[in-house]
Every structure is written in C-alpha cells, then in structure tokens.
Design a protein around this motif. Structure first.
Motif, PDB file in Angstrom:
ATOM      1  N   THR A 160       1.200   6.349  10.782  1.00 32.09           N
ATOM      2  CA  THR A 160       0.993   4.909  10.703  1.00 32.09           C
ATOM      3  C   THR A 160       1.157   4.278  12.072  1.00 32.09           C
ATOM      4  OG1 THR A 160       3.310   4.289  10.316  1.00 32.09           O
ATOM      5  CG2 THR A 160       2.031   4.996   8.395  1.00 32.09           C
TER       6      THR A 160
ATOM      7  N   ASP B  83      -2.770   0.267   7.391  1.00 27.78           N
ATOM      8  CA  ASP B  83      -2.295   1.169   6.335  1.00 27.78           C
ATOM      9  C   ASP B  83      -1.806   2.479   6.939  1.00 27.78           C
ATOM     10  OD1 ASP B  83      -1.737   2.358   3.930  1.00 27.78           O
ATOM     11  OD2 ASP B  83      -3.812   2.646   3.323  1.00 27.78           O
TER      12      ASP B  83
ATOM     13  N   LYS C  41       0.827  -1.209   0.000  1.00 33.09           N
ATOM     14  CA  LYS C  41       0.000   0.000   0.000  1.00 33.09           C
ATOM     15  C   LYS C  41       0.859   1.256   0.000  1.00 33.09           C
ATOM     16  CE  LYS C  41      -4.038  -2.061   2.223  1.00 33.09           C
ATOM     17  NZ  LYS C  41      -4.917  -2.071   3.419  1.00 33.09           N
TER      18      LYS C  41
END
Length: 615
Positions: A519, A358, A226
């Motif tokens: 993140t 993600d 991703k």
C-alpha cells in the motif's frame, strides 16, 4: 375498506405484541420473585450492605429463607423449594446464582428479540474491528508485536460484544416492560444496570489503555473501508474452500496477514525443487503439447561444466570449483546486489492513484496487466513456486511484482521495466522486510529453469539457466580473483547479458515478488520518468515521424506528471486518510533524458501543478 382493514391489522398486531410483552414480563418476574433471596439477599436489605456479606453468610441466609418458605408452601411449591435448597447445599450459592442470572439474562434476550428494537450500543465495535484489521496487515510493525496487539484486540472485541448484548437487553426490558414487571424483577433490572454500568466504565478504561498502546505502535492508523471489506472477503473465500467455521476462518486470515500464505511453504518448496529430478508439467504449447520445466540437477550438470571450462581458460592455474562452492559464491553476489539496490515497481499515472487509494493489485484481481496477461499461468507459477494450489487463495492474496532498481536515479530508464509505465515507485525496505522473493529475469519468461528464493536468503535456483554460469563467473571474479565487479544491478545485468551465447535471451531485470498487501504506507519515493520515444501507427495507417512521436510522448509525460503531483500532494496533506500518520512525506522526483544528458529533479507536489516543460 382498505383503511379499515389496515386499522384492524394494526390493532391485532398491537394486541399480539402486548400479549408477548406480558408473557415475557411474567416469566422474568416469576424467575426473579422465586429466587429473590438468592439474587438479592433479604428484600429489606439494601444492596450496599448486602454486598458486604461473605459467601458463607449469604448461603446460610438463603438456605434459612428456603426452609422458612418450605414450611408454609403447598406440596408442589415445597418440592421446588426443597430441590433448590439441596442444589445450594450441593453446588454452593455462587454457582446457583450464576445459573439463575443466566436464565434471567436469556429471558431478557428473548424479550429483546420479540421487541425487534434497534437499540444496539456500539462500545467501540467498529473502531476495534478497524484496529484489528490494521494490526494484522501493518508490516511496519514486527510480527510478534502485531500478534500481541491482535490478541488484546480480539479479547476486547469479545468483551464488547457480550457487554453490548447484555446492556441492550437490560435497557430495553427495563423500558418496555417496566410497568408489567413485579417488584423483584424491577429490583433485578436495577441491580443489573448498576453492574453493567460498572463493567462499561471498566471496559472504557481498558479500551483507552489498549488504544494508547496501539497508537504508539501503529501511529494511530485505522483500517479503511476497503481493507475491512477485503479482510472479510478473504475470510469468506477461505471458509468456502476449507469448510472452516467463521471463527476459524477469521483466525486463519489473521495468521495469513502476519505471515502471507504465499511464503509459508517457500523453504520446503525450494528444497524440494533443488532435489527433484522429475519434470514438472507447466503449460500447453501453442501446438497443444505439454511444456515441462528443466529440473535443477539437470541444469547444474551443464552449468558447472561451462563454468569450469571458462575458469580454466581465464585462470589456468586455478583448480575447478564444486557446485557447492559455486552456489555459495552466487548467494554472496545476490546478497550484495539485493542489499545495495532499491525495491521498486512500475505503473502508469492513473494506476498509481488507484494503488494509493487502496493497494497494489494483481492481474488475477483486475483482469489486466502491464506485461504478460496470463492469469492461469500466473496461478500455476504460484502453485509451483510457493506451494499454493490453484483455488486455495483469494484472488487478492496472490503475490505482486516489481523489480530491483539501481540507486542511481539517472539509470531509472536503463531498466527494461520502462515499458510497464512512466511511474517508478520506490518501496521502503524495512516495511517490506520478510516478504520479498526474487528471480533473475522475468519469472514467466524464465519459468522453465527458475524458482524464486527469499531476498533474505537468495539461492542460485532463482537464476535462469542461461544466466547461471555468467553469474557464478562474476561472483568468482569478484570474491576469489579480486576483480572489480559492479554491485549496481543495472550494470551487473548488462555484464551478465554480455556472456550469453548467440540466440539466448538474457535477464531483462531482477524481478521481485511482493507478498502481502503493498500500500501507499510502504512507499518511500515516486519518480515520473520521460518514457522512451517509440513511433506508433497513425489512424490513416502511416507511421509517426520521430518529431510527431516526441510531441505525443511529451504530452503523455506532462499529463502523467501533473496527475502524480496532485496525488502525492493529496497524500502528503492527508496522511491519516492514507495510513501514513507518523511516516515521512512521500518524495517526488522526475527523470528525463538518457546517458550523459539525463536530468534528475526533486519536485514539490501541489494541488494545481503547472505543466512542466520537458527537455
């Protein structure tokens, strides 16, 4: 009939391919044969001995061979050899050899394309790409160090791509055209493979050295699918908007990852905001009228009048303070608050799992929001506050939103952010360093009278007009009058809101804007809190009783707790998969109750978490 037609088509295709292979072999053989002495020296001398010649000896031998061949050649061939001899005399043997080798390489590359083979050795291409993408965005490593790693990785990527092209062409031509190549061309292919094998060995060693340095700095973390996809998506957006080349777009993405684009113009935007006297058109009202902001100088005229009136009433003997003194006091108080409290964001349990898998996403990406859903106004806010015109950013590059939280876990539900979700995530300040801005109050609610400033250099401009005077007075009492003013943000906001005039809306929380990707690597702690018990309307139109609402909320809390426990367990059991290699395990806590009855518990995460009993 169809089978016969297919057979004929296949036969013609084979003949066509054979002719193409023959033509390619002839071109390569012709180039190698005509330039054999330049490429290999005397044909009866092995490469090991030949390589010991000096350039001058090699050039002399090549020139002598050309003169000898000129004497016996026909007119056309003699002219070609004469031109080649003159070129060597003029440019030197090395430059001529490089040119001839390039011609041979081009012919081999043409043969490779005609073959349409899938033989493409990797030479760490995918690994280098993932290392590069991660090095761009890993905010846990200082920017200059990341830049150094990035330059090394870019150089290795270029080497890998060039070596891969040359290696593939040489291998395929050597295999496919071997029986059709002349003796000189076969010798060229063999020599080329020896050179490329040595280059590959040297490249392997360089890669391993780079990988060792990288693993030390980044704990061996590689970018996930991703991250890589988002990196190229951003580059494509920038290329489309700016008209840049692919290489320029990639370099810009690397620069943006190291320095988020929403921060690049912040100092100038803030400076202009404080000087600007003209109004800025922000949005349309429900009646269709244009809504403007209130210029900072206009605000401060009123604020300083209020501050000095109140100071005179509280401290009659004290002289009035200037705007510059007020701004200095406010900056000091904001610095203390930001230093002594935590960076957090709120979300639901399901959203926490998505973020962990993600990154934290904005409403521009998701089309949803836990608060005010107004993407166009958010984009306008970014344009006004950070200088990024609408459409200049990829949707994944907009800032994310959180808040400053008390370090006291028991106060977690006192914050007016509780409505954004039961999960409160604490971020690591070191990893967030250099990419956080703030406003005192919800930035959309206070958009008319605030603009964000960096948490490293907070400014009174980030405080809404109705709160500015109260903040300055608190700072005066703390640093000038020596009175006790709390550094706990929840206590501080409560004190500020007490000073408001009737009808004024206070600062719900101290909002933080996070720039660059946030993140699971940036997380330090997760708290699952028991949410406020609010009665809702039932399906039959009646309102829940308190007991019914309590049972519903208890069920929601237990489900959220179990969901988060499982996710935190998964993260801590597989740190490499989540980019947390080398980082401490993610802590998990729960907070239930309020006031004196608040309970804080540190929880263990495990795969089959039993449902806890809420108080």
């Amino acid at each position: 009939m169809d089978l016969e037609k297919e057979a004929n088509l296949e036969l013609r295709s084979r003949k066509k391919l054979t002719r193409a292979e023959k033509q390619a072999a002839e071109k390569i053989s012709s180039l190698a044969e005509h330039n054999a002495i330049i490429l290999f020296g005397d044909m009866d001398v092995v490469d090991g001995v030949h390589a010991m010649r000096t350039p001058e000896q090699h050039q002399a031998a090549a020139l002598e061979d050309l003169r000898r061949r000129e004497r016996t050649a026909d007119y056309k061939e003699r002219k070609r050899l004469q031109a080649q001899r003159e070129e060597i005399e003029r440019d030197g043997i090395q430059r001529v050899r490089e040119r001839i080798e390039q011609q041979l390489d081009d012919q081999m590359a043409t043969a490779l394309r005609a073959e349409k083979t899938d033989y493409t050795p990797d030479f760490y291409g995918d690994t280098l790409e993932r290392m590069k993408v991660n090095a761009c965005g890993d905010r846990g490593v200082p920017p200059q160090e990341r830049q150094t790693h990035l330059e090394q990785l870019r150089a290795l990527q270029d080497q890998s791509a060039a070596l891969r092209r040359r290696y593939a062409a040489t291998v395929v031509v050597g295999k496919v055209l071997q029986k059709k190549l002349g003796e000189s061309a076969q010798k060229y292919i063999a020599r080329k493979m020896d050179v490329l094998t040595a280059e590959r060995t040297a490249f392997d060693e360089a890669f391993q050295r780079c990988r060792d340095d990288y693993n030390t700095a980044f704990h061996g973390t590689l970018a996930g699918d991703k991250q890589v996809e988002r990196y190229h998506q951003r580059a494509a957006t920038y290329q489309q908007v700016s008209g840049a080349t692919a290489a320029q777009a990639e370099q810009e993405m690397q620069r943006r990852a190291i320095e988020p684009p929403t921060l690049r113009q912040l100092p100038q935007v803030l400076s202009d905001y404080k000087k600007r006297t003209q109004r800025y058109a922000l949005k349309k009202s429900s009646e269709g009228d244009t809504v403007y902001d209130v210029p900072y100088p206009t605000q401060m005229d009123e604020v300083m009048d209020t501050v000095n009136r109140k100071l005179k009433a509280l401290y009659p003997a004290a002289p009035p303070i200037t705007q510059a003194e007020a701004e200095t006091l406010a900056k000091r108080l904001l610095q203390d608050l930001l230093a002594k409290n935590d960076y957090r964001f709120r979300c639901g349990a399901a959203v926490f799992g998505l973020i962990a898998d993600d990154k934290m996403k904005t409403q521009m990406e998701t089309g949803t929001s836990g608060g005010a859903k107004n993407a166009p106004l958010r984009m306008k806010f970014t344009e006004k506050s950070f200088g990024n015109t609408v459409g200049s950013l990829d949707l994944t590059e907009y800032e994310n939103y959180g808040y400053l939280s008390s370090p006291e876990d028991a106060l977690i539900n006192r914050s007016k952010t509780a409505g954004y979700g039961s999960v409160a995530v604490k971020l690591n300040k070191e990893r967030m360093a250099g990419r956080v801005t703030c406003t005192v109050g919800d930035s959309l609610h206070k958009i008319l009278t605030t603009t964000p400033s960096s948490v490293d250099d907070p400014d009174l401009a980030c405080v809404a007009q109705e709160t500015k005077a109260a903040l300055i007075l608190s700072a005066y009492q703390k640093y000038t009058a020596g009175q006790d003013v709390s550094d706990d943000v929840e206590h501080m906001l409560a004190e500020l809101n007490k000073e408001l005039n009737k009808g004024e809306k206070g600062a719900e929380y101290l909002e933080l804007q996070y720039h660059g990707d946030v993140t699971v690597r940036d997380m330090e702690e997760v708290i699952v809190s028991f949410p406020p018990v609010l009665r809702k309307e039932k399906a039959d139109g009646s309102e829940e009783s308190f007991d019914e609402a309590l049972e519903r909320v208890k069920g929601e809390y237990l489900r959220d707790l179990k969901t988060v426990q499982k996710k935190v367990y998964e993260i801590n059991q597989n740190p490499a998969a989540y980019g947390r290699t080398g980082l401490p395990p993610l802590r998990l806590k729960t907070v239930v109750g309020a006031g004196e009855h608040t309970q804080v518990a540190v929880l263990k995460s495990f795969p089959d978490a039993k449902e806890e009993t809420a108080p």
